[in-house]
Design a protein around this motif. Structure first.
Motif, short mmCIF file in Angstrom:
data_model
loop_
_atom_site.label_atom_id
_atom_site.label_comp_id
_atom_site.label_asym_id
_atom_site.label_seq_id
_atom_site.Cartn_x
_atom_site.Cartn_y
_atom_site.Cartn_z
N GLU A 1 0.83 -1.21 0.00
CA GLU A 1 0.00 0.00 0.00
C GLU A 1 0.86 1.26 0.00
O GLU A 1 0.56 2.24 -0.69
CB GLU A 1 -0.93 -0.02 1.22
CG GLU A 1 -1.94 1.11 1.22
CD GLU A 1 -2.98 0.94 2.31
OE1 GLU A 1 -3.80 1.87 2.48
OE2 GLU A 1 -2.99 -0.11 2.98
N VAL B 1 -10.70 -4.85 -4.77
CA VAL B 1 -11.22 -3.48 -4.67
C VAL B 1 -12.74 -3.52 -4.78
O VAL B 1 -13.31 -4.50 -5.28
CB VAL B 1 -10.62 -2.59 -5.78
CG1 VAL B 1 -9.12 -2.45 -5.60
CG2 VAL B 1 -10.95 -3.13 -7.16
N TYR C 1 -10.56 1.05 -14.64
CA TYR C 1 -9.24 0.79 -14.06
C TYR C 1 -8.12 0.72 -15.11
O TYR C 1 -6.96 0.58 -14.75
CB TYR C 1 -9.26 -0.50 -13.25
CG TYR C 1 -9.90 -0.33 -11.91
CD1 TYR C 1 -9.14 -0.05 -10.78
CD2 TYR C 1 -11.28 -0.45 -11.75
CE1 TYR C 1 -9.72 0.11 -9.54
CE2 TYR C 1 -11.88 -0.29 -10.51
CZ TYR C 1 -11.10 -0.02 -9.40
OH TYR C 1 -11.69 0.16 -8.17
N LEU D 1 0.95 -1.56 -6.68
CA LEU D 1 -0.39 -1.55 -7.26
C LEU D 1 -0.90 -2.96 -7.55
O LEU D 1 -2.08 -3.28 -7.30
CB LEU D 1 -0.38 -0.73 -8.55
CG LEU D 1 -0.17 0.77 -8.41
CD1 LEU D 1 0.00 1.43 -9.77
CD2 LEU D 1 -1.35 1.43 -7.67
N TYR E 1 -4.82 -3.09 -6.46
CA TYR E 1 -5.45 -1.88 -6.98
C TYR E 1 -5.60 -1.93 -8.51
O TYR E 1 -6.49 -1.28 -9.06
CB TYR E 1 -4.61 -0.66 -6.61
CG TYR E 1 -4.72 -0.27 -5.15
CD1 TYR E 1 -5.91 -0.39 -4.45
CD2 TYR E 1 -3.61 0.24 -4.47
CE1 TYR E 1 -6.00 -0.03 -3.12
CE2 TYR E 1 -3.70 0.62 -3.14
CZ TYR E 1 -4.89 0.47 -2.47
OH TYR E 1 -4.99 0.84 -1.14
N HIS E 2 -4.72 -2.67 -9.20
CA HIS E 2 -4.74 -2.73 -10.65
C HIS E 2 -4.34 -4.11 -11.14
O HIS E 2 -3.59 -4.84 -10.47
CB HIS E 2 -3.78 -1.69 -11.26
CG HIS E 2 -4.36 -0.33 -11.36
ND1 HIS E 2 -5.32 0.03 -12.29
CD2 HIS E 2 -4.11 0.80 -10.63
CE1 HIS E 2 -5.64 1.30 -12.13
NE2 HIS E 2 -4.93 1.79 -11.14
#
Length: 277
Positions: free
Chosen positions: A118, A185, A191, A239, A244-245
């Motif tokens: 993070e 997420v 995204y 990420l 996140y991706h």
């Protein structure tokens, strides 16, 4: 058939000067022969081969004979190849192709949210990356102005324009592809591509390019480039690891960022404007 023996020379045949050309001897292979213009022709006609008809240009320039690796190859690798790869990934994302299936499988194996991932992902946030670039812009502009460099404002202005282009390019692509996020997420779309990755590439990459001319030693330049690469790799790892991706979101933004950084590099190198006086 008998071989005729060659007459052996005597002491009287040894001369302290080079042999002189005799009248009537052919001058076709004599450098500087009258009217030849070439050591391989005995007349004034130009050579018939393309190699001799046109002079070679600088190394790597178009039109050089024979072709040698140089600027065209570098431009293809830094501009053409990333653009083609970006187009391929975008097509696969929009068509939900085989590459997307592999991407999702890889993401499920890589996702492992933790505090470190993070923190690394946060390095691509606008409030973190853009201030770093802003500090470098101010410093470089001050150095250019202080040394009296021509067009002292252009390097910083070019980097600022590229930074402003990031959201102008990323946001429409997110709306066009409308890709959903990973299972880590909340359910949402938009995204692709990764805005955090593109922000990090342009911010840290432009900062490194602007600082390089002012770093006098090779170790200092290598350190700047290594730090830039480490920051971008850290953002990408964070990420993907945090979820996140998807990995392809990051790779696509790398391709886009490479094109933008190449354009900035070409602009700074044009006329040597990024070199301090």
């Amino acid at each position: 058939m008998r071989d005729t023996p060659r007459p052996e020379g005597t002491l009287g045949d040894i001369r302290p000067w080079p042999p002189q050309l005799r009248p009537g001897r052919a001058l076709a292979h004599t450098p500087g022969a009258s009217g030849s213009g070439s050591p391989h022709r005995s007349d004034s006609r130009p050579p018939q081969t393309p190699r001799g008809a046109r002079p070679s240009g600088p190394d790597g320039r178009l039109g050089t004979t024979p072709p040698v690796p140089g600027r065209p190859t570098s431009l293809f690798l830094l501009l053409g190849l990333p653009a083609l790869l970006f187009a391929l990934i975008t097509w696969q994302v929009m068509a939900d192709g085989r590459l997307v299936d592999l991407d999702e499988a890889a993401s499920r194996a890589l996702i492992h949210p933790d505090r470190l991932s993070e923190l690394l992902a946060d390095l691509g946030n606008v409030p973190v990356a853009v201030p770093v670039l802003a500090v470098v812009l101010v410093y470089v502009t001050w150095r250019h102005r202080r040394t009296g460099t021509d067009h002292w404002w252009q390097p910083a202005a070019a980097a600022a324009v590229l930074m402003a282009l990031v959201p102008a390019l990323i946001v429409p692509l997110k709306e066009l592809t409308d890709r959903p996020g990973t299972p880590a997420v909340p359910p949402a779309t938009g995204y692709y591509p990764s805005g955090h990755t593109a922000t990090a590439v342009v911010a840290y990459g432009a900062a490194a390019l602007l600082l390089l001319p002012w770093l006098r030693t090779a170790p200092a330049r290598r350190t700047a480039l290594a730090l830039c690469a480490a920051l971008n790799l850290g953002v990408a790892f964070g990420l993907v690891r945090r979820g996140y991706h998807w990995p392809l979101d990051v790779v696509a933004s790398w391709c886009l960022g490479t094109v933008l950084m190449t354009l900035l590099w070409l602009f700074l190198a044009r006329g040597g404007r990024d070199q301090p006086k």
